[in-house]
Write an enzyme that holds these catalytic residues in place. Structure first.
Site, mmCIF file in Angstrom:
data_model
loop_
_atom_site.group_PDB
_atom_site.id
_atom_site.type_symbol
_atom_site.label_atom_id
_atom_site.label_comp_id
_atom_site.label_asym_id
_atom_site.label_seq_id
_atom_site.Cartn_x
_atom_site.Cartn_y
_atom_site.Cartn_z
ATOM 1 C CB CYS A 45 4.573 -1.970 2.395
ATOM 2 S SG CYS A 45 3.385 -1.279 3.544
HETATM 3 C C1 BEZ Z 1 5.389 2.066 5.026
HETATM 4 O O1 BEZ Z 1 5.069 0.971 4.591
HETATM 5 O O2 BEZ Z 1 6.527 2.472 4.932
HETATM 6 C C2 BEZ Z 1 4.399 2.919 5.740
HETATM 7 C C3 BEZ Z 1 3.069 2.893 5.360
HETATM 8 C C4 BEZ Z 1 2.173 3.741 6.007
HETATM 9 C C5 BEZ Z 1 2.624 4.571 7.028
HETATM 10 C C6 BEZ Z 1 3.952 4.561 7.418
HETATM 11 C C7 BEZ Z 1 4.847 3.740 6.765
#
Ligand code: BEZ
Length: 220
Positions: A45
């Site tokens: 994200c």
């Molecule tokens: C991420 O944004 O890195 C992420 C969020 C939830 C699960 C896996 C990755």
């Protein structure tokens, strides 16, 4: 609620990092990209939000506003924004919805319980100025989206809206376009002064209309 192409994008009022926003009012006469991410302070994200911030001028050029969402609260979004600026080299320059009560997530069906009960998946909605949904995408939490692809789709959608053309496989800005089937050959001669080539009666190719000085915008 399942949201399908052509539906009116549900309206809502929400707390965001830019204050309270009424979605339809905030859109005004613009296009919009509403996208959810699973959680603040997560790695994928963080890279997505950084890229969205860096590409904001490209969305602006396309008269398109962008707005992010997660179910984390406002103070979390604000803290995380500092990390995004520090690590991605771009300040978050668009609103992020703090959807702690999941009002917007539920309205747009962004929580898929068999993927996660608590976090939103990576949903994308592209909405036109009449508030109709023109594109939906759903990605898993572990896969970052391709924001260049979002810009490419917006270019295609706007060409269809303005010039009655569709775009072929792997099309990119500047490539030839396809005249949509509902335009007759007779009308096509008038609408496409740069001309067209009929490979088949249903497959008619024309130069990208907004890249030729022979063309003026029309509507579908
Ligand atoms: C991420 O944004 O890195 C992420 C969020 C939830 C699960 C896996 C990755």
């Amino acid at each position: 609620m399942t949201i399908r192409l052509g539906d009116t994008a549900p309206d809502f009022t929400a707390q965001t990092t830019n204050g309270e926003i009424n979605f339809h009012e905030w859109m005004g006469d613009s296009w919009a990209v509403l996208f959810s991410h699973p959680k603040d302070f997560t790695p994928v994200c963080t890279t997505e939000l950084g890229m969205a911030a860096r590409l904001k001028p490209e969305f602006d050029k396309r008269n398109t506003k962008i707005i992010g969402l997660s179910v984390d609260p406002l103070d979390s979004h604000e803290g995380w924004s500092k990390d995004i600026e520090e690590t991605q080299g771009a300040k978050v320059n668009f609103p992020m919805i703090a959807d702690s009560d999941r009002k917007v997530s539920d309205l747009y069906d962004m929580i898929h319980p068999n993927a996660s009960d608590t976090f939103t998946v990576r949903s994308v909605f592209v909405i036109d100025p009449t508030k109709k949904v023109k594109l939906t995408l759903t990605y898993p939490a572990s896969t970052g989206r391709n924001f260049d692809e979002l810009l490419r789709v917006i270019d295609s959608l706007q060409l269809t809206a303005d010039y009655s053309v569709a775009t072929p496989v792997n099309w990119k800005d500047g490539d030839d376009c396809i005249i949509i089937p509902s335009v007759s050959d007779e009308d096509a001669k008038e609408k496409f002064p740069a001309g067209f080539r009929a490979v088949k009666p249903y497959l008619r190719i024309t130069p990208q209309p907004n890249k030729t000085d022979k063309q003026k915008p029309t509507s579908v």
